[in-house]
Design an enzyme around this catalytic site. Structure first.
Site, PDB file in Angstrom:
ATOM      1  N   SER A  64       0.796  -1.234   0.000  1.00  0.00           N
ATOM      2  CA  SER A  64       0.000   0.000   0.000  1.00  0.00           C
ATOM      3  C   SER A  64       0.825   1.280   0.000  1.00  0.00           C
ATOM      4  O   SER A  64       0.252   2.369  -0.066  1.00  0.00           O
ATOM      5  CB  SER A  64      -0.955   0.015   1.195  1.00  0.00           C
ATOM      6  N   LYS A  67       0.008   3.747  -2.667  1.00  0.00           N
ATOM      7  CA  LYS A  67      -1.015   4.791  -2.573  1.00  0.00           C
ATOM      8  C   LYS A  67      -0.414   6.197  -2.528  1.00  0.00           C
ATOM      9  O   LYS A  67      -1.129   7.181  -2.756  1.00  0.00           O
ATOM     10  CB  LYS A  67      -1.915   4.541  -1.368  1.00  0.00           C
ATOM     11  N   SER A 128      -6.117   3.460   4.646  1.00  0.00           N
ATOM     12  CA  SER A 128      -5.598   2.695   3.509  1.00  0.00           C
ATOM     13  C   SER A 128      -6.704   1.930   2.788  1.00  0.00           C
ATOM     14  O   SER A 128      -6.508   0.823   2.294  1.00  0.00           O
ATOM     15  CB  SER A 128      -4.502   1.716   3.967  1.00  0.00           C
ATOM     16  N   LYS A 253       2.963   6.401   4.985  1.00  0.00           N
ATOM     17  CA  LYS A 253       2.149   5.312   4.449  1.00  0.00           C
ATOM     18  C   LYS A 253       2.726   3.945   4.795  1.00  0.00           C
ATOM     19  O   LYS A 253       3.893   3.663   4.534  1.00  0.00           O
ATOM     20  CB  LYS A 253       2.033   5.433   2.919  1.00  0.00           C
TER      21      LYS A 253
END
Length: 447
Positions: A64, A67, A128, A253
């Site tokens: 992730s 992202k 997320s 993140k």
């Protein structure tokens, strides 16, 4: 006979002992900072100076952390006016089915629901949320397939290397219920080396620092006050008040898949210093991956950055190099133009090594012809940049390989000389050339 027996016992025991010693070794070798990762990097968020790196050029799963690219393209689209925060997205079959998969990080979306880009973005940045991410990608590009093309183009523009994007979320395509983007495999996953992940984070913070306003939110309720309300706890457990809290952390993140392991791109600020750390496939000393392992590794990088490095001003604004304070100018009212460093050069360096850096002037040959400018020359015309050279030891360079340091500029305007002055100068140059040739000829007669 006994001697022969001892020989065979030794032959049999040695391989056995070797196997036992190998089996007792940890799965991941400990680094100089005591972390167990497949890749890691630490950089100064202001200058992009690399403070530490470990296997940072090997492409690995990013999960992730992908992202961050979706966020970059979202902020860019908002800035360009192609979409707005209040714009609404209507859920389709793809985003609905993915959103109902609670084994993944998600906020459930109604099959017939509409959601603003802002609330989808908050779900992405805080929780997320994967279906929310796909919804943003579709809003920007029409389809996730087209969005991947935008991701590739932006990655190339930002100078990222060895990347592969197969979706907007970082999930393994196997988690997308057979609806993965066209042209990608059913079990593909996004990959990138730690250095490229750090560069993406560096550019995101440089170009859109407002991202931290959301990534620093610990908890928020999605669709608060409605029957769809769901609590979103930030997956960044290093935020203040969480179990692995670290002073100054406000982003950025996390990422976790079976393929990528436990990853994290974190950023923290203390005493005016901001650093960015990336850890990939973090495990403990026994080789077991966990949330704790990734945050422990990040903590070690942060501690190293804040304790061992300090900001140093190497070159002040207006600094002039002793051996070259001017450049020659042709066809100008003055024969030379003064040059100086435009902005001060400050960066984080290891405190014990600050005296090892020496500033060097690098002139831009594309701006000068044979080291000369042609009038008219405007004030602040860029003629080069300053390069900081480490005189000994390892220097990791910058996360942005094109980072030239501060610009060197012309300090005063040099106007073009009038036609009469130019003519007289040309005549002077002509006779000077004639005199030089004549004296050279006479000298040749007596040699």
């Amino acid at each position: 006979m006994k001697r022969e027996m001892k020989k065979w016992v030794a032959v049999l025991l040695v391989p056995l002992l070797l196997l036992m010693s190998l089996g007792s070794a940890p799965a991941h070798a400990e680094s100089t900072l005591g972390i167990h990762v497949d890749g890691a990097i630490l950089i100064d968020a202001e200058s992009g100076k690399i403070l530490y790196e470990e296997n940072a050029d090997t492409p690995l799963g990013i999960a992730s952390m992908t992202k961050m690219m979706t966020e970059y393209l979202l902020f860019e689209a908002i800035e360009e006016g192609t979409i707005t925060w209040d714009q609404e997205y209507k859920v389709n079959e793809y985003t609905y089915i993915v959103s109902q998969d609670r084994a993944l990080s998600n906020v459930p979306l109604r099959r017939d629901g509409t959601y603003t880009i802002r609330e989808l973005y908050e779900a992405l940045a805080i929780y997320s949320a994967n279906a929310a991410t796909i919804a943003i990608a579709e809003t920007i590009a029409g389809t996730e397939t087209e969005f991947i093309k935008m991701m590739d183009a932006k990655a190339q523009e930002l100078g990222l290397e060895d990347y592969k994007f197969v979706n907007s979320t970082g999930l393994n395509n196997a988690n997308l219920h057979g609806m993965h983007p066209q042209g990608t495999g059913p079990k593909d996953e996004n990959v990138m080396p730690a250095k490229s992940v750090a560069k993406l984070a560096y550019r995101l913070l440089k170009d859109y620092p407002e991202v931290l306003e959301t990534t620093s939110i610990k908890t928020k309720k999605f669709r608060e006050g409605t029957t769809d309300e769901i609590k979103m706890d930030n997956w960044n457990f290093m935020l203040p008040g969480f179990v692995y809290e670290y002073e100054g952390v406000d982003g950025l993140k996390t990422g976790t898949t079976e393929f990528a392991g436990h990853c994290f791109t974190g950023t923290a600020q203390r005493d005016g210093k901001r650093v960015i750390a990336v850890v990939m496939k973090a495990v403990d000393a026994k080789g077991v991956g966990s949330y704790k392992a990734r945050f422990d590794a990040t903590r070690a990088l942060f501690d190293y950055g804040f304790s061992q490095f300090s900001e140093v001003e190497f070159v002040p604004a207006g600094y002039q190099f002793e051996d070259q304070k001017t450049v020659d100018v042709i066809k100008g009212k003055e024969k030379t133009a003064s040059i100086a460093v435009k902005e001060p050069i400050r960066m984080l360096v290891k405190t014990s090594e600050k005296d090892l850096y020496v500033p060097e002037l690098v002139l831009d040959e594309s701006k000068l012809k044979d080291g000369t400018l042609q009038a008219p020359v405007k004030k602040d015309t860029v003629v080069g940049h300053v390069k900081l050279v480490k005189t000994e030891g390892t220097d990791y360079g910058y996360i942005d390989s094109d980072n030239p340091g501060s610009e060197v500029v012309v300090t005063d305007t040099v106007e073009k000389a009038g036609w009469f002055s130019l003519m007289m100068s040309a005549i002077g140059d002509f006779f000077a050339g004639v005199w030089k040739s004549a004296t050279g000829f006479v000298k040749g007669l007596f040699n």
